[in-house]
Design a protein around this motif. Structure first.
Motif, PDB file in Angstrom:
ATOM      1  N   VAL A  35      -0.815   7.831   8.334  1.00  0.00           N
ATOM      2  CA  VAL A  35       0.273   7.810   7.729  1.00  0.00           C
ATOM      3  C   VAL A  35       1.765   6.823   7.383  1.00  0.00           C
ATOM      4  O   VAL A  35       1.569   6.671   6.735  1.00  0.00           O
ATOM      5  N   HIS A  36       1.297   6.236   8.582  1.00  0.00           N
ATOM      6  CA  HIS A  36       2.215   4.783   8.299  1.00  0.00           C
ATOM      7  C   HIS A  36       2.129   3.772   7.290  1.00  0.00           C
ATOM      8  O   HIS A  36       2.705   3.634   6.609  1.00  0.00           O
ATOM      9  N   GLU A  37       0.343   3.585   7.616  1.00  0.00           N
ATOM     10  CA  GLU A  37      -0.020   2.818   6.848  1.00  0.00           C
ATOM     11  C   GLU A  37      -0.071   3.457   5.038  1.00  0.00           C
ATOM     12  O   GLU A  37       0.307   2.321   4.501  1.00  0.00           O
ATOM     13  N   PHE A  38      -0.230   4.492   4.850  1.00  0.00           N
ATOM     14  CA  PHE A  38      -0.526   4.908   3.348  1.00  0.00           C
ATOM     15  C   PHE A  38       1.376   5.545   3.015  1.00  0.00           C
ATOM     16  O   PHE A  38       1.684   4.713   1.300  1.00  0.00           O
ATOM     17  N   TYR A  39       2.145   5.079   3.287  1.00  0.00           N
ATOM     18  CA  TYR A  39       3.099   5.730   3.279  1.00  0.00           C
ATOM     19  C   TYR A  39       3.514   4.328   2.603  1.00  0.00           C
ATOM     20  O   TYR A  39       4.904   4.060   1.949  1.00  0.00           O
TER      21      TYR A  39
ATOM     22  N   GLU B 257      -4.322  10.830  -8.932  1.00  0.00           N
ATOM     23  CA  GLU B 257      -4.932   9.855  -8.718  1.00  0.00           C
ATOM     24  C   GLU B 257      -4.882   8.855  -8.056  1.00  0.00           C
ATOM     25  O   GLU B 257      -5.131   8.079  -7.093  1.00  0.00           O
ATOM     26  N   ARG B 258      -3.336   8.812  -8.168  1.00  0.00           N
ATOM     27  CA  ARG B 258      -3.252   6.887  -7.746  1.00  0.00           C
ATOM     28  C   ARG B 258      -2.817   7.037  -5.908  1.00  0.00           C
ATOM     29  O   ARG B 258      -3.326   6.411  -4.494  1.00  0.00           O
ATOM     30  N   TRP B 259      -1.940   8.176  -5.802  1.00  0.00           N
ATOM     31  CA  TRP B 259      -1.965   8.627  -4.430  1.00  0.00           C
ATOM     32  C   TRP B 259      -3.453   8.697  -3.476  1.00  0.00           C
ATOM     33  O   TRP B 259      -3.433   8.083  -2.762  1.00  0.00           O
ATOM     34  N   LEU B 260      -4.294   9.479  -4.273  1.00  0.00           N
ATOM     35  CA  LEU B 260      -5.541   9.228  -3.939  1.00  0.00           C
ATOM     36  C   LEU B 260      -6.321   8.097  -3.436  1.00  0.00           C
ATOM     37  O   LEU B 260      -6.837   7.692  -2.479  1.00  0.00           O
ATOM     38  N   ALA B 261      -5.944   7.269  -4.560  1.00  0.00           N
ATOM     39  CA  ALA B 261      -6.651   5.835  -4.467  1.00  0.00           C
ATOM     40  C   ALA B 261      -5.724   5.184  -3.064  1.00  0.00           C
ATOM     41  O   ALA B 261      -6.886   4.350  -2.033  1.00  0.00           O
ATOM     42  N   LEU B 262      -4.832   4.872  -3.206  1.00  0.00           N
ATOM     43  CA  LEU B 262      -3.761   4.491  -2.035  1.00  0.00           C
ATOM     44  C   LEU B 262      -4.485   4.611  -1.201  1.00  0.00           C
ATOM     45  O   LEU B 262      -4.454   4.265   0.169  1.00  0.00           O
ATOM     46  N   PHE B 263      -4.708   6.059  -0.466  1.00  0.00           N
ATOM     47  CA  PHE B 263      -4.820   6.851   0.753  1.00  0.00           C
ATOM     48  C   PHE B 263      -5.704   6.591   1.252  1.00  0.00           C
ATOM     49  O   PHE B 263      -6.823   5.966   2.248  1.00  0.00           O
ATOM     50  N   LYS B 264      -7.406   6.039   0.826  1.00  0.00           N
ATOM     51  CA  LYS B 264      -8.743   5.589   0.252  1.00  0.00           C
ATOM     52  C   LYS B 264      -9.137   3.797   0.720  1.00  0.00           C
ATOM     53  O   LYS B 264      -9.467   3.931   1.113  1.00  0.00           O
ATOM     54  N   GLN B 265      -7.279   4.087   0.163  1.00  0.00           N
ATOM     55  CA  GLN B 265      -7.698   2.550  -0.034  1.00  0.00           C
ATOM     56  C   GLN B 265      -6.995   2.400   1.821  1.00  0.00           C
ATOM     57  O   GLN B 265      -7.976   0.906   2.707  1.00  0.00           O
ATOM     58  N   THR B 266      -6.270   3.291   2.402  1.00  0.00           N
ATOM     59  CA  THR B 266      -5.974   2.811   3.682  1.00  0.00           C
ATOM     60  C   THR B 266      -6.403   3.348   4.819  1.00  0.00           C
ATOM     61  O   THR B 266      -7.224   2.637   5.227  1.00  0.00           O
ATOM     62  N   THR B 267      -7.781   4.558   4.440  1.00  0.00           N
ATOM     63  CA  THR B 267      -8.670   4.999   5.426  1.00  0.00           C
ATOM     64  C   THR B 267      -9.706   4.021   5.253  1.00  0.00           C
ATOM     65  O   THR B 267     -10.139   3.760   6.998  1.00  0.00           O
ATOM     66  N   LYS B 268      -9.939   3.321   3.981  1.00  0.00           N
ATOM     67  CA  LYS B 268     -11.198   2.225   4.740  1.00  0.00           C
ATOM     68  C   LYS B 268     -10.275   0.820   5.213  1.00  0.00           C
ATOM     69  O   LYS B 268     -11.324   0.628   6.026  1.00  0.00           O
ATOM     70  N   GLU B 269      -9.248   0.764   5.729  1.00  0.00           N
ATOM     71  CA  GLU B 269      -8.913  -0.566   6.307  1.00  0.00           C
ATOM     72  C   GLU B 269      -8.721  -0.754   7.267  1.00  0.00           C
ATOM     73  O   GLU B 269      -8.408  -0.534   8.527  1.00  0.00           O
ATOM     74  N   LEU B 270      -8.470   0.952   7.694  1.00  0.00           N
ATOM     75  CA  LEU B 270      -8.450   0.944   9.522  1.00  0.00           C
ATOM     76  C   LEU B 270      -9.947   1.094  10.226  1.00  0.00           C
ATOM     77  O   LEU B 270      -9.841   1.277  11.263  1.00  0.00           O
ATOM     78  N   ASP B 271     -11.226   1.122   9.883  1.00  0.00           N
ATOM     79  CA  ASP B 271     -12.314   1.272   9.924  1.00  0.00           C
ATOM     80  C   ASP B 271     -12.752   2.172  11.383  1.00  0.00           C
ATOM     81  O   ASP B 271     -12.914   1.673  12.164  1.00  0.00           O
ATOM     82  N   ASN B 272     -13.133   2.834  10.715  1.00  0.00           N
ATOM     83  CA  ASN B 272     -13.588   4.044  11.860  1.00  0.00           C
ATOM     84  C   ASN B 272     -14.046   5.253  10.318  1.00  0.00           C
ATOM     85  O   ASN B 272     -13.160   5.530   9.583  1.00  0.00           O
TER      86      ASN B 272
END
Length: 141
Positions: free
Chosen positions: A23-27, A88-103
């Protein structure tokens, strides 16, 4: 009874710390984004409360907790001038964030939910603002 298209929430796969970090990294990304940042800054009055609300939402989705109370659709419908490209931009940033979490499990599960949410909110927004026009789907690749 209709079965959910999402994996069953599992507190053993995702920690509260991971969800809070998501949540914090996405926002942090969204607030800096040239297209999304101004919208969030204009409409989120209390960021601390927003972080709690969003952490509770994602904890409910991913871990099965029951702390979330809210109705996202009316809040999003009330926003002026939203577009498919913003969702679409919101979703792209969200997916970038989840990828970076390494889970990998969190990434897959959260992205599935986020894609569903983005599509539902965009569909609801279109139906509310332009009920006589056929809604268009998001490009969610």
């Amino acid at each position: 009874m209709r079965q959910s298209p999402f994996p069953t929430p599992n507190p053993d796969l995702y920690t509260e710390e991971e969800i809070s970090k998501l949540v914090h990294e996405f926002y942090a990304k969204a607030r800096k984004d040239p297209s999304l940042g101004p919208i969030f800054e204009e409409h989120v009055i209390d960021w601390d409360a927003h972080f709690v609300q969003m952490t509770n939402f994602w904890s409910a989705q991913l871990r099965g907790t029951s702390r979330f109370r809210g109705a996202p659709m009316p809040k999003h419908i009330a926003l002026p001038d939203l577009s498919a490209s913003l969702f679409e931009r919101w979703l792209a940033l969200f997916k970038q964030t989840t990828k970076e979490l390494d889970n990998a499990e969190l990434e897959q599960h959260a992205n599935m939910i986020a894609t569903f949410i983005a599509n539902r909110l965009w569909y609801g927004y279109q139906m509310s603002h332009n009920p006589d026009i056929q809604p268009v789907e998001l490009n969610t690749i």
